[in-house]
Design a protein around this motif. Structure first.
Motif, PDB file in Angstrom:
ATOM      1  N   GLU B 300       0.754  -1.166   0.057  1.00 52.72           N
ATOM      2  CA  GLU B 300       0.031  -0.016   0.032  1.00 52.72           C
ATOM      3  C   GLU B 300       0.800   1.158  -0.116  1.00 52.72           C
ATOM      4  O   GLU B 300       0.460   2.361   0.009  1.00 52.72           O
ATOM      5  CB  GLU B 300      -0.876  -0.131   1.254  1.00 52.72           C
ATOM      6  N   LEU B 301       2.137   1.151  -0.262  1.00 52.87           N
ATOM      7  CA  LEU B 301       3.144   2.214  -0.174  1.00 52.87           C
ATOM      8  C   LEU B 301       3.502   2.468  -1.443  1.00 52.87           C
ATOM      9  O   LEU B 301       3.744   1.468  -2.464  1.00 52.87           O
ATOM     10  CB  LEU B 301       4.176   1.980   0.768  1.00 52.87           C
ATOM     11  N   ALA B 302       4.074   3.777  -1.680  1.00 59.24           N
ATOM     12  CA  ALA B 302       4.559   4.101  -3.116  1.00 59.24           C
ATOM     13  C   ALA B 302       6.238   3.702  -3.054  1.00 59.24           C
ATOM     14  O   ALA B 302       6.584   3.334  -1.857  1.00 59.24           O
ATOM     15  CB  ALA B 302       4.719   5.698  -3.218  1.00 59.24           C
ATOM     16  N   GLU B 303       6.618   3.349  -4.183  1.00 58.17           N
ATOM     17  CA  GLU B 303       7.895   2.890  -4.362  1.00 58.17           C
ATOM     18  C   GLU B 303       8.963   3.408  -3.373  1.00 58.17           C
ATOM     19  O   GLU B 303       9.713   2.783  -2.787  1.00 58.17           O
ATOM     20  CB  GLU B 303       8.741   2.926  -5.702  1.00 58.17           C
ATOM     21  N   ALA B 304       9.018   4.762  -3.295  1.00 59.32           N
ATOM     22  CA  ALA B 304      10.185   5.446  -2.682  1.00 59.32           C
ATOM     23  C   ALA B 304       9.875   5.400  -1.159  1.00 59.32           C
ATOM     24  O   ALA B 304      10.916   5.025  -0.335  1.00 59.32           O
ATOM     25  CB  ALA B 304      10.101   6.976  -2.961  1.00 59.32           C
ATOM     26  N   GLU B 305       8.730   5.285  -0.674  1.00 62.51           N
ATOM     27  CA  GLU B 305       8.375   5.507   0.761  1.00 62.51           C
ATOM     28  C   GLU B 305       8.905   3.883   1.288  1.00 62.51           C
ATOM     29  O   GLU B 305       9.261   3.732   2.359  1.00 62.51           O
ATOM     30  CB  GLU B 305       6.778   5.604   0.948  1.00 62.51           C
ATOM     31  N   ALA B 306       8.303   3.094   0.350  1.00 65.94           N
ATOM     32  CA  ALA B 306       8.641   1.452   0.668  1.00 65.94           C
ATOM     33  C   ALA B 306      10.390   1.263   1.085  1.00 65.94           C
ATOM     34  O   ALA B 306      10.578   0.856   1.856  1.00 65.94           O
ATOM     35  CB  ALA B 306       8.176   0.706  -0.230  1.00 65.94           C
ATOM     36  N   ALA B 307      11.036   1.802   0.022  1.00 71.81           N
ATOM     37  CA  ALA B 307      12.393   1.711   0.071  1.00 71.81           C
ATOM     38  C   ALA B 307      13.113   2.546   1.329  1.00 71.81           C
ATOM     39  O   ALA B 307      13.770   1.982   2.111  1.00 71.81           O
ATOM     40  CB  ALA B 307      12.906   2.517  -1.126  1.00 71.81           C
ATOM     41  N   ASP B 323      10.615  -6.511   0.900  1.00 75.50           N
ATOM     42  CA  ASP B 323       9.288  -6.643   0.631  1.00 75.50           C
ATOM     43  C   ASP B 323       9.581  -7.839  -0.280  1.00 75.50           C
ATOM     44  O   ASP B 323       9.854  -7.547  -1.723  1.00 75.50           O
ATOM     45  CB  ASP B 323       8.685  -5.425   0.137  1.00 75.50           C
ATOM     46  N   PRO B 324       9.377  -9.146  -0.260  1.00 73.45           N
ATOM     47  CA  PRO B 324       9.519 -10.304  -1.258  1.00 73.45           C
ATOM     48  C   PRO B 324       8.589  -9.950  -2.616  1.00 73.45           C
ATOM     49  O   PRO B 324       9.431 -10.385  -3.686  1.00 73.45           O
ATOM     50  CB  PRO B 324       9.141 -11.445  -0.489  1.00 73.45           C
ATOM     51  N   ILE B 325       7.727  -9.252  -2.415  1.00 74.45           N
ATOM     52  CA  ILE B 325       6.825  -9.113  -3.629  1.00 74.45           C
ATOM     53  C   ILE B 325       7.456  -8.272  -4.425  1.00 74.45           C
ATOM     54  O   ILE B 325       7.597  -8.263  -5.880  1.00 74.45           O
ATOM     55  CB  ILE B 325       5.325  -8.666  -3.107  1.00 74.45           C
ATOM     56  N   ARG B 326       8.352  -7.134  -3.882  1.00 75.24           N
ATOM     57  CA  ARG B 326       9.058  -6.185  -4.552  1.00 75.24           C
ATOM     58  C   ARG B 326      10.270  -6.656  -5.110  1.00 75.24           C
ATOM     59  O   ARG B 326      10.888  -6.260  -6.174  1.00 75.24           O
ATOM     60  CB  ARG B 326       9.151  -4.963  -3.872  1.00 75.24           C
TER      61      ARG B 326
END
Lengths: 340, 340
Positions: B300-307, B323-326
């Motif tokens: 539920e997070l944007a790429e940058a926020e997740a990173a 995040d295994p899915i990413r």
């Protein structure tokens, strides 16, 4: 309405079958020692040599004395009901008694027994079978106070300790109830739930049903099962710990036992380890959980040796320590801690 | 011979019923995403609007393409099988398909389904029903290596994390097997045991069966259930932890979740708490247990926020976090830790 364990019909006539090995009659002895008022007598086949020392009665005589159910008070290796027991069990139903069984093999799974029950309009109670529709645990705090017995292993006095504490508190005029989580305890209390027989998703929910909301000063004294350090049964112990939400717990231990029964590869945990892990896990559903004291099963020790060990352990842990079966001032101090 | 979970017949034709709510088709989507090779197509009633995007096939066409079973890939509130599904399920059996169901209501409890199965010589698989004769856990150390996914709560990626790690290790040429402990996982793997449906006395024993003795270098990647901090299901999590005897565990967490799902009174534990309590409890059956890393569900997070969050958590814990899915380098570092 919430589901709950059905109350068992009593008083009982205790059936001893054709048992010649006292070790197989633990249930009968437990009933005699802890629920004498629920037992009108005992009934056995001619081959039996074991006795609980109760009046010998036929089912018909027992009914005359008010008995409402025949309890199978013995187990045999494998926990099945031998063919030789079927005729006397059917005779008991014909005489007007319901049947209560706690063995692995269910009365309701035996066609001749089921058929005779239907014919005589009798009820069959398999107390190892949990009540239907047990809900998933809610984790919601309940009213009233709760004490749970926990252990360093199986079979070292969790049931007897809970019974002794409940009886001791009642003798002080306090409103205390023993809550049974295993088969013999259920027969003694006349109700309860065999937690180890509940599907794991619902095991904590069953423990919540076992000690429902109560008056603020009421104390449920809950029979523990297994040990958080038992490689086979720790999850049963945790379900009971979480669902019971105990304010207090008493650690039960048998001095001299060094390995988990039947698991020589597992060293017995220390009492300190059990206190620590019980608090660590238990505070999830009751942040105020604490240890009230320790119960030592000293039945194999001489009086003086037992007294020395109790004093030593008390000093080491700075907690009340007693053998409830021996009673005495040490046990009174443990009861004090259970009410503080 | 030891009992074990029966392998399910495959490949599958996925049944979508008359479903119009995608949320009810999680099982179908899980099969499409993780076991595409086991799915020849999908089959739905005219009313259905939900699709898994697989070829639309009738049961007869699916049999022609090698399908051996029809899987009910949707659930409805209450988990029962509506009457409207019965004719197509019977049609599937007539065409030559066995039936596999994972809903609460069992196929074997429905007379018309049972009768049709008998008539057509088909098998019915209710995967929520555990195999018979599950033994009590022995606690004996088994050969091979084991990794278990654990969680701060339910429903935050324990299954997907285990699947991703098993797939990632296999891609590196390692001998890794995903072990399913829940219904969707069982359909994906084609075998497994629904631990939450096992009687609590045998739950740890079921977990032992789930990851049997294996070659020294083989890695079982075991799907976790619940959380040691969940007021309803912690005992299921403990049974799985003790029976799995994991050498390594990966903590699964969903950033932003602050309370246990459905239990607003329960604050989510920290990842640190989960690591600590997993080791405290898990070392009973495997003293060498340790945490390999953390899996964050950042969907539920944007790429940058997740990173950013992954980097922060990695620094805070000094453990691999991904995040295994990413996927990406972070996940490769987590896989490195799972093989060390």
């Amino acid at each position: 309405m919430e589901p709950s364990a059905p109350a068992l019909p009593g008083p009982y006539l205790i059936f001893l079958g054709d048992t010649t090995e006292p070790g197989f009659a633990k249930t009968a002895f437990g009933l005699r020692d802890w629920a004498r008022e629920r037992c009108v007598g005992e009934y056995a086949l001619a081959e039996a040599t074991v006795t609980a020392g109760l009046p010998l009665l036929t089912p018909r005589e027992a009914v005359g004395k008010g008995a409402r159910a025949l309890v199978i008070g013995v187990a045999n290796p494998g926990g099945f009901i031998p063919d030789a027991w079927v005729p006397p069990l059917i005779e008991a139903m014909a005489a007007g008694l319901d049947l209560i069984g706690g063995m692995h093999s269910r009365l309701t799974d035996m066609p001749p027994i089921r058929e005779a029950a239907r014919r005589h309009g009798r009820e069959l109670f398999d107390i190892r079978t949990p009540p239907p529709d047990i809900p998933v645990a809610t984790g919601r705090k309940r009213t009233g106070r709760r004490l749970l017995t926990v252990g360093t292993d199986c079979a070292l006095g969790k049931k007897y300790t809970a019974l002794s504490i409940a009886r001791g508190l009642a003798a002080r005029g306090l409103d205390a109830t023993f809550r049974a989580s295993g088969q013999t305890g259920i027969l003694i209390a006349g109700e309860g739930i065999a937690i180890d027989s509940v599907v794991s998703d619902f095991a904590s929910g069953a423990a919540e049903l076992l000690s429902p909301n109560a008056a603020p000063e009421h104390i449920d004294v809950i029979e523990g099962q297994g040990s958080l350090f038992h490689p086979s049964y720790a999850s049963v112990s945790l379900a009971l710990l979480h669902g019971s939400q105990p304010d207090l717990f008493v650690v039960c231990h048998k001095p001299g036992r060094e390995r988990i029964l039947g698991h020589p590869g597992y060293t017995l945990p220390s009492i300190e380890d059990v206190i620590d892990l019980s608090i660590r896990n238990g505070r999830l559903t009751n942040p105020a959980i604490r240890c009230a004291g320790v119960s030592l099963a000293t039945n194999e020790l001489a009086e003086a040796e037992a007294a020395r060990l109790i004093a030593e352990t008390e000093e080491r842990l700075s907690l009340p320590v007693a053998d409830p079966i021996r009673g005495g001032p040490a046990f009174e101090r443990l009861l004090d801690a259970c009410t503080s």
